[in-house]
Write an enzyme that holds these catalytic residues in place. Structure first.
Site, PDB file in Angstrom:
ATOM      1  N   ASP A 287      -3.908   5.352  -7.383  1.00 17.31           N
ATOM      2  CA  ASP A 287      -3.525   5.049  -6.009  1.00 17.31           C
ATOM      3  C   ASP A 287      -2.789   6.239  -5.414  1.00 17.31           C
ATOM      4  O   ASP A 287      -1.975   6.880  -6.104  1.00 17.31           O
ATOM      5  CB  ASP A 287      -2.614   3.815  -5.954  1.00 17.31           C
ATOM      6  CG  ASP A 287      -2.969   2.868  -4.824  1.00 17.31           C
ATOM      7  OD1 ASP A 287      -3.497   3.351  -3.807  1.00 17.31           O
ATOM      8  OD2 ASP A 287      -2.719   1.661  -4.947  1.00 17.31           O
TER       9      ASP A 287
ATOM     10  N   HIS B   4      -4.342  10.324   2.683  1.00 20.72           N
ATOM     11  CA  HIS B   4      -3.625   9.127   2.254  1.00 20.72           C
ATOM     12  C   HIS B   4      -3.999   8.678   0.845  1.00 20.72           C
ATOM     13  O   HIS B   4      -3.261   7.909   0.229  1.00 20.72           O
ATOM     14  CB  HIS B   4      -3.892   7.982   3.248  1.00 20.72           C
ATOM     15  CG  HIS B   4      -3.243   8.180   4.572  1.00 20.72           C
ATOM     16  ND1 HIS B   4      -2.036   7.613   4.918  1.00 20.72           N
ATOM     17  CD2 HIS B   4      -3.617   8.910   5.658  1.00 20.72           C
ATOM     18  CE1 HIS B   4      -1.705   7.970   6.146  1.00 20.72           C
ATOM     19  NE2 HIS B   4      -2.651   8.758   6.618  1.00 20.72           N
TER      20      HIS B   4
END
Length: 466
Positions: A364, A156
């Protein structure tokens, strides 16, 4: 059809059900349709030297298998190796990595514990889906226990470039463990490229094309599966939420000023101090906007047991206080800084009334706030997304105002551009981004990954439900 077995570091409380929207809903939905097991940590400490026994909860077609962890496990596996080594490393913060052999040993020990507890629950035809950096060694541990099932892994967070990754003293062991999976999922093509380059640069494997890779005598697949949100659900929530008392009260408190909103966990990867400094540069360069706009920064606390996070909390508060002290007036506070959680429905309403969404992480994996901001907008009068080019979401949301989050002058200029953008341009950008997030929503992400993870003979005859 095969059952699904999901393993994640944390599992939502079965009594409460998954929180609305996002990953937990997608996994819960897939498990309900396929039937299976969801295993992971309860989020609690057993308070003793040994982790507590597995706790089983049945909810529909899902068996939740939950375990507490000991204080030692939490210190070494979670706070230590996972969040003080892997997390900063993958977010390019080598200065914050705190490698210790005992933490590494604890990381592998807890993964072995998870595998040993999961093994008796696995049926021959199950497919197994492991999630995130906490659980990289799980497939290797399961293989040692004789598990031959199809096993997939989804990362993730970002996968770093080889030069960054190779600074990890045990990087070879991490790669070795990842090659035990049948399918590796990453957020972006850049992450897949970084992983393939690490295999090549270290001389341990190669990219064979068409998503196939080889290393340590094993063949496996690696592919980008950009995670999404439930777009229709979030758009509907935002439309309703603007009529809620909380959102109306907040809107009134801004006294008609344009709202700029940022929503992030308190984390050094989010670029919070750079963002505040960029907003300050905007006000300095555009004095006509002083008193006419306010930055609302919502930043719940995160991982306060890690030293870097408590330092970050102090730094962000100091930066916001400096700007408010220097530029605020009796009837205007430039930055409203909220260091606590705000309900999801209220946030959706605030996104909808905001003129600018400021999403500027330094790094991110994806950043779903960017996608939620787009989904929440009024199609007839949308706000503008200012987005870091180093967020995975920028690969899809290229119609946002993209910015280098390290360049505070650029952030200031992007804010000015967003606030001054005419309606026609705002609608054009919104329409393009909305089409992308509707195309790649959370159900497609889950269906695409599980469809590829299915045994080959089942991929066309038994499609995975969306």
């Amino acid at each position: 059809m095969s059952r699904l077995v999901v393993v994640s570091n944390r599992v939502p409380d079965p009594a409460k059900g998954p929180p609305a929207g996002g990953l937990a809903v997608a996994l819960n939905s897939a498990l309900e349709k396929m039937g299976g097991v969801w295993m992971g940590w309860t989020g609690k400490s057993s308070g003793v030297k040994e982790p507590g026994p597995l706790q089983f909860v049945e909810r529909g077609n899902i068996t939740f298998a939950l375990t507490d962890l000991s204080r030692r496990d939490l210190a070494e596996y979670y706070t230590g190796f996972a969040n003080s080594v892997l997390w900063p490393l993958c977010h390019y913060r080598l200065d914050l990595t705190e490698y210790a052999r005992k933490d590494m040993a604890g990381y592998f020990r807890v993964n072995r514990l998870f595998a040993e507890r999961l093994r008796p629950l696995i049926q021959p035809d199950d497919i197994i889906w492991i999630h995130d950096y906490h659980l990289i060694p799980m497939a290797s541990e399961l293989r040692r226990l004789g598990v031959g099932n199809r096993i997939g892994f989804f990362m993730h967070i970002p996968w770093p470039s080889p030069d960054v990754f190779f600074t990890l003293p045990v990087h070879e062991a991490i790669i070795d463990n990842l090659t035990a999976y049948d399918l590796l999922g990453f957020q972006t093509e850049h992450d897949v490229e970084n992983f393939a380059l690490a295999l090549k640069r270290d001389g341990i494997g190669r990219d064979m094309g068409d998503g196939w890779m080889a290393a340590y005598g094993r063949r496996f697949q690696a592919k980008a599966f950009p995670i999404g949100i439930d777009v229709a659900e979030f758009a509907s929530t935002a439309k309703e939420a603007v009529r809620s008392k909380a959102v109306k009260r907040t809107a009134v408190s801004f006294a008609g000023r344009d709202l700029i909103i940022g929503v992030d966990r308190l984390d050094y990867s989010k670029g919070l101090t750079h963002r505040i400094d960029g907003f300050e540069r905007f006000l300095i360069a555009n004095p006509a906007w002083r008193g006419r706009t306010t930055l609302l920064q919502v930043t719940p606390k995160s991982r306060s047991e890690v030293q870097g996070y408590s330092d970050m909390q102090r730094q962000v508060a100091e930066h916001a206080g400096r700007v408010n002290g220097a530029m605020g007036t009796l009837d205007w506070t430039p930055i409203r800084y909220i260091n606590q959680s705000v309900g999801r429905n209220t946030l959706a309403g605030l996104y909808r009334i905001a003129r600018v969404g400021l999403v500027t992480p330094l790094r991110d994996g994806m950043n779903l706030v960017a996608k939620e901001f787009v989904a929440a907008q009024n199609p007839a009068d949308p706000g503008v997304l200012v987005l870091s080019r180093f967020a995975g979401a920028a690969r899809e949301l290229d119609a946002a105002v993209l910015v280098n989050p390290y360049d505070v002058e650029a952030i200031g200029n992007a804010i000015a551009r967003a606030l001054s953008m005419p309606l026609e341009a705002r609608v054009e950008r919104y329409t393009a981004m909305m089409a992308r997030i509707e195309q790649n929503d959370i159900s497609k992400w889950s269906a695409d990954f599980l469809g590829m993870l299915q045994p080959e003979e089942q991929r066309t005859t038994e499609p995975v439900p969306a």
